[in-house]
Design an enzyme around this catalytic site. Structure first.
Site, short mmCIF file in Angstrom:
data_model
loop_
_atom_site.label_atom_id
_atom_site.label_comp_id
_atom_site.label_asym_id
_atom_site.label_seq_id
_atom_site.Cartn_x
_atom_site.Cartn_y
_atom_site.Cartn_z
N VAL A 1 55.53 51.13 33.69
CA VAL A 1 55.87 50.71 32.34
C VAL A 1 55.31 49.32 32.06
O VAL A 1 54.83 49.03 30.96
CB VAL A 1 57.40 50.73 32.14
CG1 VAL A 1 57.77 50.15 30.78
CG2 VAL A 1 57.94 52.15 32.26
N ALA A 2 55.35 48.45 33.06
CA ALA A 2 54.81 47.09 32.89
C ALA A 2 53.30 47.11 32.71
O ALA A 2 52.72 46.29 31.99
CB ALA A 2 55.18 46.23 34.10
N GLU B 1 52.06 49.77 25.92
CA GLU B 1 52.49 50.90 25.10
C GLU B 1 52.25 50.67 23.61
O GLU B 1 52.03 51.62 22.86
CB GLU B 1 53.98 51.19 25.34
CG GLU B 1 54.30 51.71 26.73
CD GLU B 1 54.62 50.54 27.69
OE1 GLU B 1 55.07 50.82 28.79
OE2 GLU B 1 54.41 49.38 27.29
N ASP C 1 19.18 54.22 0.91
CA ASP C 1 18.33 54.93 -0.03
C ASP C 1 18.12 54.04 -1.25
O ASP C 1 19.03 53.30 -1.66
CB ASP C 1 19.00 56.24 -0.45
CG ASP C 1 18.14 57.04 -1.40
OD1 ASP C 1 16.99 57.34 -1.03
OD2 ASP C 1 18.60 57.36 -2.51
#
Length: 884
Positions: free
Chosen positions: A283-284, A288, A330
């Site tokens: 998780v560290a 996230e 163009d």
């Protein structure tokens, strides 16, 4: 049954008899049974649609994100703590849903191509003319074409009567093209020069004709374009950088987590505790909030750009524009207005000062008289439909009418004064048009056409002083003026007239169009759009090369390119034929010196774009026509025009300009660079926090200490307390000097070595402080010590955000949303820590005032770092072409 597919490129080079024989057709058309059989064999006259990816396949593609797998493993490892595991699983679901929404882009370019086909067409069946759905046409059908008709298929001309076709959205040629039946051309004749052919999706603007269909559906030139469009979308720099970053994080921290897990097992740590440690580390390690923050920043960028008339069809393309080193544009309708205007009226002798509007042909204002000839000898019409002025007819004739209206000369008024008695229509062989007019006091023939066909028929020229003999010296002067205008890319028409004693009863063209009086040369040109010159200069000053691609001649292209500063000293104009003859080595050597490509076809544009990509340039292609669609798709960023652009071009693009203004490109590039800076700030802040968290957890694991942070703390920090201030970075204004630097190299990652050094300094400040706070607070209890570290990381992250804003030259005093988010983050943290009923969920304790002051004290080094960066200054570098 004859097969039309094997000669689809050669029809223009064979005779009518050969075409009919190859197709098994006749001048009186096919029978209904023959048409039915061929419809079964060749299929409907439609562009084939490509199967799209289903939602399930898009969802499965999200599983390629390494972050999702790491978080999934972390959720499994956290099975003993249902709250932590549930939060992680919810986060994984959010990431998958967000990714699916972003990739659910509708690939509807081919559907748009279908809409180019007319609903009905006039075809000869069973020897009789009938109207059928265009989708029912087959090779060998004989069709009739009238002015205003869209061409329903690729057609070989059998007959024509002054037929002109607008092919601007197909070939890029700004003027209608005169078509000629009976011509047999060389096999290598390019599409734009095939005067004996009509192509699907173009528009007949004048005259009429008939022809035999030689190609339908995908076996047309438009079908070839649709096949070119069916290419996989380019991966944007941001997608590459995020993918690379996530992969590096996954590998590096995955190895660390595995090593620490097994190391804990080897030293006798309980398996449950080892799993908890591994879940905490996972998780560290994972930022996230990064996917959510990046997506939100891009979405806010889309909203900001929409307010500036740029609609983003592909979210990641917002940032991609900031990496562009070349903009291939163009000419017709993009750099120019796709509308001819009268640029100059060249008369001989001194100009007059009279205003003979009531008796034009009796007055001495030669220029006004020449304009009257151009208005009377004119098939175009301008009318008001209640909302806007609508013009119908040849663009050169429309230009004359508009110029006349600006000077107070209206066609209807002139025709009342000088009613038309007879008209000799424009003919592609004669290259001129004549009309005969009479009034009670005056009779005249008005002649308008190409100078090479009008001037030789003139024997007199008129000035404000009167008429004079048109001698060789004067003829040379007229030729010199024509050449001067042509060098400026101006289309030139000659105006002449002759007074008549009476209206002839029978019209002999050679007789009435003889012994004319030359009045003037009228020059017309498709003018550049307002603001384009300034935008081109800004892009070039920021290291972006602007390249013009056009279907016009080299002379016209050179003139416009010089006027817009696209073509500079030492740079070249190259035609498509010249480009085709270049070897790969020549292209590699000369490409950076070429600023204009003339007479290009869709295939050439594709090759040009690919050539720049081989030179490692990052390409943005702008355009509005069908001819631009393949290159829009092939370019890294396709930019289409919203007003004048065809639906095909818009659907093949990543970005649509609602105002058709090339200047919006420059603003979009500026926004793209600003968004990249904001994403970089967010990434720095998130990774700095994650790195500090990993080192804190590693310290505890290596020394066998209790964990200073729990997974729930890390999730809160990474998602909420990091997320709110970092998300507010999306509201940072673009720094004033963002266009004073070269484009960002797409091959470079988000983080450079210099950036890593700054991150290292921040981590070196936060990590020891966290450990010291934790160790010092342990006598007060494990929960209290964890609460101290948890709160310190939340507060320090706010300072880290400001460190990176200063580092990337953002003003400290701007962005009210950031201040609001900082206050909200602090209040949320105080509420969590000081509220007794949240203790169970977050496993925290209320902190004393002294503890809060201690936390702020340990944040002072970060404040000092911000002050140091601000004092160092914000120097700059001279901008050169190429990447930063």
């Amino acid at each position: 049954m004859p097969d039309s597919s094997n000669r689809s490129d050669d029809w223009h080079s064979i005779s009518l008899d050969g075409v009919l024989t190859s197709l098994g057709s006749r001048i009186d058309g096919l029978s209904s049974s023959e048409a039915s059989e061929r419809l079964t064999k060749y299929g409907p006259n439609e562009i084939e649609s490509k199967a799209r990816r289903g939602t399930s396949r898009i969802i499965l593609s999200q599983l390629k994100n390494p972050f999702i797998w790491i978080l999934t493993v972390a959720a499994l490892l956290s099975y003993e703590n249902p709250l932590d595991s549930s939060l992680i699983i919810i986060l994984v679901g959010v990431m998958i849903v967000l990714g699916t929404i972003l990739e659910r882009k509708a690939e509807s370019a081919l559907e748009a191509l279908k809409k180019l086909s007319p609903i009905k067409a006039k075809v000869t069946r069973e020897g009789a003319l009938r109207t059928v759905n265009a989708s029912e046409l087959v090779p060998g059908d004989i069709v009739e074409i009238d002015a205003g008709d869209k061409i329903p298929a690729d057609i070989y001309l059998i007959s024509d009567y002054n037929l002109q076709v607008d092919e601007s959205t197909f070939t890029g040629e700004s003027l209608p093209v005169s078509k000629r039946s009976g011509a047999i051309l060389e096999r290598k004749t390019p599409v734009y020069s095939r005067v004996n052919m009509l192509f699907t999706g173009t528009l007949a603007t004048m005259g009429s004709g008939s022809g035999v269909i030689v190609g339908t559906g995908m076996n047309t030139e438009l079908g070839k374009i649709s096949a070119l469009i069916e290419k996989k979308s380019e991966t944007t720099p941001l997608e590459i950088r995020i993918r690379r970053l996530s992969l590096h994080i996954s590998i590096i921290f995955g190895v660390i987590i595995a090593f620490l897990f097994f190391q804990n097992l080897l030293i006798g740590t309980d398996i449950g505790a080892a799993i908890l440690y591994a879940a905490t580390m996972a998780v560290a390690a994972v930022p996230e909030g990064l996917p959510v923050v990046v997506t939100s920043m891009l979405a806010l960028g889309v909203r900001r750009m929409a307010s500036r008339n740029a609609v983003v069809r592909r979210l990641s393309s917002v940032e991609a524009l900031g990496s562009c080193t070349v903009v291939c544009s163009d000419k017709t309708g993009t750099l120019t207005k796709n509308q001819l205007v009268v640029k100059e009226v060249v008369t001989l002798g001194s100009p007059s000062t009279s205003d003979p509007k009531t008796s034009l042909f009796e007055g001495n204002d030669v220029g006004l008289k020449a304009l009257a000839v151009g208005i009377l000898c004119n098939d175009a019409e301008i009318y008001d439909d209640g909302e806007r002025s609508v013009a119908i007819g040849d663009p050169t004739e429309v230009a004359l009418l508009r110029y006349g209206e600006d000077l107070g000369l209206k066609k209807a008024d002139l025709l009342k004064s000088y009613p038309m008695d007879h008209k000799i229509p424009f003919d592609s062989d004669r290259k001129r048009m004549s009309t005969i007019h009479s009034s009670p006091r005056f009779k005249t023939i008005c002649v308008k056409g190409a100078p090479e066909t009008v001037v030789p028929r003139c024997t007199i020229f008129e000035t404000s002083e009167g008429e004079q003999i048109l001698d060789e010296k004067t003829r040379s002067k007229i030729e010199a003026e024509e050449a001067r205008l042509a060098e400026q890319g101006i289309r030139v028409l000659a105006m002449a007239y002759r007074k008549l004693d009476e209206i002839p009863k029978s019209i002999q063209v050679d007789e009435v169009e003889d012994e004319l009086t030359f009045l003037a040369l009228v020059g017309m040109r498709d003018e550049p759009r307002e603001g384009v010159l300034d935008s081109v200069q800004k892009l070039k000053n920021s290291g972006v090369k602007v390249v013009m691609l056009t279907g016009d001649s080299k002379i016209t292209a050179r003139s416009i390119a010089k006027e817009l500063s696209i073509l500079e000293e030492g740079e070249e104009v190259v035609s498509s034929d010249e480009f085709e003859e270049m070897s790969d080595e020549e292209i590699d050597t000369k490409l950076d010196k070429i600023s204009v490509f003339a007479r290009v076809s869709p295939e050439h544009k594709m090759k040009i774009v690919e050539a720049y990509k081989l030179k490692r340039h990052y390409i943005a292609m702008t355009g509005d026509g069908v001819n631009d669609a393949p290159a829009l798709k092939a370019a890294h960023v396709g930019v289409a025009m919203g007003k004048r652009g065809t639906e095909v071009a818009r659907e093949a693009s990543d970005l649509v300009l609602l105002d058709d203004n090339f200047s919006t490109i420059e603003r979009a590039v500026e926004d793209g660079r600003g968004i990249f800076d904001n994403i970089k700030k967010a990434t720095f802040s998130l990774l700095s926090a994650n790195l500090a968290e990993i080192l804190i957890i590693t310290y505890a694991l290596v020394l066998g200490h209790i964990l200073p942070l729990l997974p729930i703390h890390l999730l809160w920090i990474n998602l909420v307390t990091d997320g709110m201030p970092i998300l507010a970075l999306a509201f940072d204004r673009v720094t004033p000097r963002v266009m004073d630097r070269p484009p960002i190299n797409p091959s470079k990652g988000i983080i450079s070595r210099k950036d890593i050094l700054v991150m290292g300094i921040i981590t070196f400040i936060i990590t020891p402080a966290s450990i010291y706070i934790f160790e010092g607070a342990l006598p007060l209890g494990e929960t209290y010590a964890r609460t101290m570290v948890f709160t310190y990381l939340v507060v320090s992250e706010i300072f880290v955000v400001y460190v990176f804003r200063s580092y990337l030259r953002a003003s400290l005093l701007e962005n009210k949303m950031l201040y609001i988010s900082v206050v909200a983050t602090l209040l949320a943290q105080i509420f969590i820590v000081q509220s007794p009923f949240l203790d169970i969920i977050f496993q925290t304790e209320a902190l004393s005032l002294n503890s809060w002051l201690t936390i702020l004290l340990f944040c002072t080094p970060l404040f000092a770092l911000i002050a140091s960066i601000e004092l160092i200054g914000k120097g700059g570098k001279k901008v050169k072409r190429g990447f930063l």
